[in-house]
Design a protein around this motif. Structure first.
Motif, PDB file in Angstrom:
ATOM      1  N   ARG A  62      56.117  41.717  33.069  1.00  0.00           N
ATOM      2  CA  ARG A  62      54.897  40.060  33.292  1.00  0.00           C
ATOM      3  C   ARG A  62      53.322  39.902  32.813  1.00  0.00           C
ATOM      4  O   ARG A  62      52.704  40.792  33.157  1.00  0.00           O
ATOM      5  N   GLY A  63      53.662  38.370  32.306  1.00  0.00           N
ATOM      6  CA  GLY A  63      52.305  38.458  31.678  1.00  0.00           C
ATOM      7  C   GLY A  63      51.945  36.593  32.462  1.00  0.00           C
ATOM      8  O   GLY A  63      52.848  35.769  33.185  1.00  0.00           O
ATOM      9  N   VAL A  64      50.349  36.746  32.227  1.00  0.00           N
ATOM     10  CA  VAL A  64      50.045  36.151  33.907  1.00  0.00           C
ATOM     11  C   VAL A  64      48.439  35.867  32.760  1.00  0.00           C
ATOM     12  O   VAL A  64      48.148  36.340  32.489  1.00  0.00           O
ATOM     13  N   ILE A  65      48.545  34.152  32.436  1.00  0.00           N
ATOM     14  CA  ILE A  65      46.635  34.246  32.202  1.00  0.00           C
ATOM     15  C   ILE A  65      45.706  34.319  33.293  1.00  0.00           C
ATOM     16  O   ILE A  65      46.852  33.340  34.540  1.00  0.00           O
ATOM     17  N   ILE A  66      45.102  34.867  33.592  1.00  0.00           N
ATOM     18  CA  ILE A  66      43.721  34.418  34.829  1.00  0.00           C
ATOM     19  C   ILE A  66      42.377  34.380  34.027  1.00  0.00           C
ATOM     20  O   ILE A  66      42.549  34.640  32.605  1.00  0.00           O
ATOM     21  N   ALA A  67      41.679  33.748  34.685  1.00  0.00           N
ATOM     22  CA  ALA A  67      40.012  33.448  34.004  1.00  0.00           C
ATOM     23  C   ALA A  67      39.494  34.715  34.976  1.00  0.00           C
ATOM     24  O   ALA A  67      40.470  36.016  35.535  1.00  0.00           O
ATOM     25  N   TYR A  68      38.503  35.624  33.738  1.00  0.00           N
ATOM     26  CA  TYR A  68      37.394  36.983  34.379  1.00  0.00           C
ATOM     27  C   TYR A  68      36.438  36.034  33.526  1.00  0.00           C
ATOM     28  O   TYR A  68      36.482  35.444  32.764  1.00  0.00           O
ATOM     29  N   LEU A  69      35.013  37.527  34.141  1.00  0.00           N
ATOM     30  CA  LEU A  69      33.690  37.540  33.422  1.00  0.00           C
ATOM     31  C   LEU A  69      33.963  38.670  33.161  1.00  0.00           C
ATOM     32  O   LEU A  69      34.413  39.616  33.258  1.00  0.00           O
ATOM     33  N   GLU A  70      32.496  38.730  31.520  1.00  0.00           N
ATOM     34  CA  GLU A  70      32.567  40.223  31.757  1.00  0.00           C
ATOM     35  C   GLU A  70      31.580  41.120  32.386  1.00  0.00           C
ATOM     36  O   GLU A  70      30.370  40.554  32.626  1.00  0.00           O
ATOM     37  N   ASP A  71      31.438  42.739  32.755  1.00  0.00           N
ATOM     38  CA  ASP A  71      30.826  43.411  33.140  1.00  0.00           C
ATOM     39  C   ASP A  71      30.483  44.784  32.155  1.00  0.00           C
ATOM     40  O   ASP A  71      31.095  45.593  32.908  1.00  0.00           O
ATOM     41  N   GLY A  72      29.990  44.433  31.415  1.00  0.00           N
ATOM     42  CA  GLY A  72      29.720  45.387  30.591  1.00  0.00           C
ATOM     43  C   GLY A  72      31.042  45.915  30.755  1.00  0.00           C
ATOM     44  O   GLY A  72      31.743  44.624  29.533  1.00  0.00           O
TER      45      GLY A  72
END
Length: 160
Positions: A62-72
């Motif tokens: 199942r694929g979904v587009i979501i928001a993210y941030l990077e942490d290292g």
């Protein structure tokens, strides 16, 4: 104000509009075979990724587009469902099958998901607050705490 504060009452964005936006976003991503629809986070702005999980009931991808941030090396997402109550399906899938794949602007990687807790959760929540000033107001509308999901890189399994 109705709640006794000086600030206006927080209201969720129209659920149909939120679903329509993310559905259209996913469609653009698919129609362009990933050339459009993903971007990297920068400054105080989140990025978007395509997260592919294994369905907890079907066993299908199942694929979904979501928001993210990077942490290292880690990627960090919020398990919100357009700020509505109930957990998003992708988070329920990851709790059952934590190994997943993410497609990012510039490449893909295998990840393992877990919920942040304690001081790590507080630190990551504060990072998200830098990108969304009304984060705490929206989260307060939910009946449960919003999970902060950490996606840690994992090595591909060697084929024999």
């Amino acid at each position: 104000m109705p709640d006794g504060t000086d600030r206006p009452r927080t209201r969720l964005p129209n659920r149909r509009l939120v679903r329509l936006f993310w559905s259209a976003h996913r469609r653009v991503y698919r129609l362009t075979r990933g050339r459009l629809g993903l971007w990297r986070p920068k400054d105080r702005r989140w990025g978007t990724m395509c997260l592919t999980t294994v369905g907890r009931r079907t066993g299908r991808e199942r694929g979904v587009i979501i928001a993210y941030l990077e942490d290292g090396r880690n990627l960090v997402a919020l398990a919100m469902n357009g700020w509505a109550d109930g957990e998003p399906a992708w988070w329920l899938n990851l709790r059952e099958h934590p190994d997943a794949r993410v497609d990012l602007k510039g490449g893909s990687r295998l990840v393992r998901a877990r919920a942040a807790s304690g001081s790590e959760r507080e630190r990551l929540w504060a990072r998200w607050r830098e990108t969304e000033a009304r984060l705490d107001d929206f989260a307060a509308l939910r009946s449960r705490e919003t999970a902060v999901v950490v996606l840690e890189p994992r090595e591909p399994v060697a084929e024999s």
